[in-house]
Write a protein that holds these residues in place. Structure first.
Motif, PDB file in Angstrom:
ATOM      1  N   PRO A 101       0.812  -1.224   0.000  1.00  8.16           N
ATOM      2  CA  PRO A 101       0.000   0.000   0.000  1.00  8.16           C
ATOM      3  C   PRO A 101       0.847   1.277   0.000  1.00  8.16           C
ATOM      4  CG  PRO A 101      -0.077  -1.039   2.154  1.00  8.16           C
ATOM      5  CD  PRO A 101       0.682  -1.968   1.252  1.00  8.16           C
ATOM      6  N   GLY A 149      -8.059   0.150  -5.304  1.00  8.76           N
ATOM      7  CA  GLY A 149      -7.498  -1.192  -5.270  1.00  8.76           C
ATOM      8  C   GLY A 149      -7.311  -1.728  -6.675  1.00  8.76           C
ATOM      9  N   THR A 154      -2.835  -1.222  -2.702  1.00  5.67           N
ATOM     10  CA  THR A 154      -3.848  -0.200  -2.471  1.00  5.67           C
ATOM     11  C   THR A 154      -3.192   1.176  -2.531  1.00  5.67           C
ATOM     12  OG1 THR A 154      -5.115  -1.695  -1.074  1.00  5.67           O
ATOM     13  CG2 THR A 154      -5.537   0.646  -0.795  1.00  5.67           C
ATOM     14  N   THR A 170      -7.820   6.874   7.027  1.00  5.13           N
ATOM     15  CA  THR A 170      -7.964   5.904   5.938  1.00  5.13           C
ATOM     16  C   THR A 170      -6.648   5.204   5.649  1.00  5.13           C
ATOM     17  OG1 THR A 170      -9.760   7.215   4.986  1.00  5.13           O
ATOM     18  CG2 THR A 170      -8.707   5.594   3.547  1.00  5.13           C
ATOM     19  N   GLU A 173      -6.008   2.606   8.325  1.00  5.72           N
ATOM     20  CA  GLU A 173      -6.924   1.472   8.136  1.00  5.72           C
ATOM     21  C   GLU A 173      -6.485   0.591   6.965  1.00  5.72           C
ATOM     22  OE1 GLU A 173     -11.516   0.855   6.642  1.00  5.72           O
ATOM     23  OE2 GLU A 173     -11.043   2.633   7.844  1.00  5.72           O
ATOM     24  N   GLU A 174      -6.174   1.190   5.836  1.00  8.39           N
ATOM     25  CA  GLU A 174      -5.788   0.426   4.645  1.00  8.39           C
ATOM     26  C   GLU A 174      -4.430  -0.253   4.820  1.00  8.39           C
ATOM     27  OE1 GLU A 174      -7.700  -0.338   2.068  1.00  8.39           O
ATOM     28  OE2 GLU A 174      -9.343   0.827   2.942  1.00  8.39           O
ATOM     29  N   HIS A 176      -3.207  -1.353   7.598  1.00  3.77           N
ATOM     30  CA  HIS A 176      -3.401  -2.494   8.500  1.00  3.77           C
ATOM     31  C   HIS A 176      -4.176  -3.624   7.841  1.00  3.77           C
ATOM     32  CE1 HIS A 176      -1.605  -1.188  12.367  1.00  3.77           C
ATOM     33  NE2 HIS A 176      -1.544  -0.070  11.663  1.00  3.77           N
ATOM     34  N   LYS A 177      -5.072  -3.308   6.922  1.00  4.31           N
ATOM     35  CA  LYS A 177      -5.768  -4.350   6.165  1.00  4.31           C
ATOM     36  C   LYS A 177      -4.782  -5.166   5.343  1.00  4.31           C
ATOM     37  CE  LYS A 177     -10.227  -2.171   5.173  1.00  4.31           C
ATOM     38  NZ  LYS A 177     -11.031  -1.609   4.056  1.00  4.31           N
ATOM     39  N   ALA A 178      -3.783  -4.481   4.806  1.00  8.37           N
ATOM     40  CA  ALA A 178      -2.819  -5.125   3.899  1.00  8.37           C
ATOM     41  C   ALA A 178      -1.752  -5.927   4.656  1.00  8.37           C
ATOM     42  CB  ALA A 178      -2.138  -4.071   3.034  1.00  8.37           C
TER      43      ALA A 178
END
Length: 179
Positions: A101, A149, A154, A170, A173-174, A176-178
């Protein structure tokens, strides 16, 4: 997570650097300031000199493999200088090639244009970059924060300092999602 902040020796918009830095620190992550030269970077408040910050490592010393994500703050001179440095551009491109990301705000996407990583992606930036983004194959939109995405990894983008609250939450959050 280790987060690289790529910043030229001068010209970064201070708040676009310090607020995302604080957000990733507050999230328990480890930010590192990467630049094209050792020493310190000179931040700006628009056109006025602001604070200086110590460089942790230079682009000569690092690889995208060492990091989980990348942040590209704005400021007019900052990304313009980065896009003229082949190692900085290769460093940015490496995050996309690895599917990691990346977050970029304001004029930051100029470096993404140079890295040729915007084809087929929806993003935002400072409005004066609209034509550059479109010419690089991106879809430019005027929104507070955009998460794309489309493609490897991302991409989180925002337009300006007023968007920092949304941008910071944001990107954390993104990222940590990755992870």
């Amino acid at each position: 997570m280790r987060i690289a902040f790529l910043i030229a020796p001068e010209g970064v918009e201070q708040v676009e650097f310090t607020e995302p830095w604080q957000a990733v620190t507050d999230a328990g992550d480890s930010p590192e300031l990467v630049s094209t030269e050792p020493g310190e970077i000179q931040a700006f408040n628009h056109l006025d000199k602001a604070d200086t910050f110590p460089v942790d490592r230079t682009v000569d010393e690092v690889s995208p493999d060492e990091y989980d994500a990348l942040v590209l703050p704005g400021g007019v001179a900052n990304p313009d200088a980065l896009r003229m440095d082949e190692k900085a551009v290769a460093f940015v491109r490496g995050f996309f090639e690895a599917g990691k990301p990346v977050a970029s705000i304001c004029h930051g996407p100029w470096t993404l244009v140079e890295a040729d990583v915007l084809r087929g992606r929806r993003l935002t930036s400072w409005p004066s970059l609209k034509t550059d983004v479109r010419n690089a194959g991106g879809e430019w939109v005027d929104e507070e924060v955009v998460v794309s995405g489309d493609g490897a990894g991302t991409l989180v983008t925002s337009r300006k300092p007023d968007d920092l609250p949304a941008f910071c939450s944001t990107l954390v959050e993104e990222f940590h999602k990755a992870a």
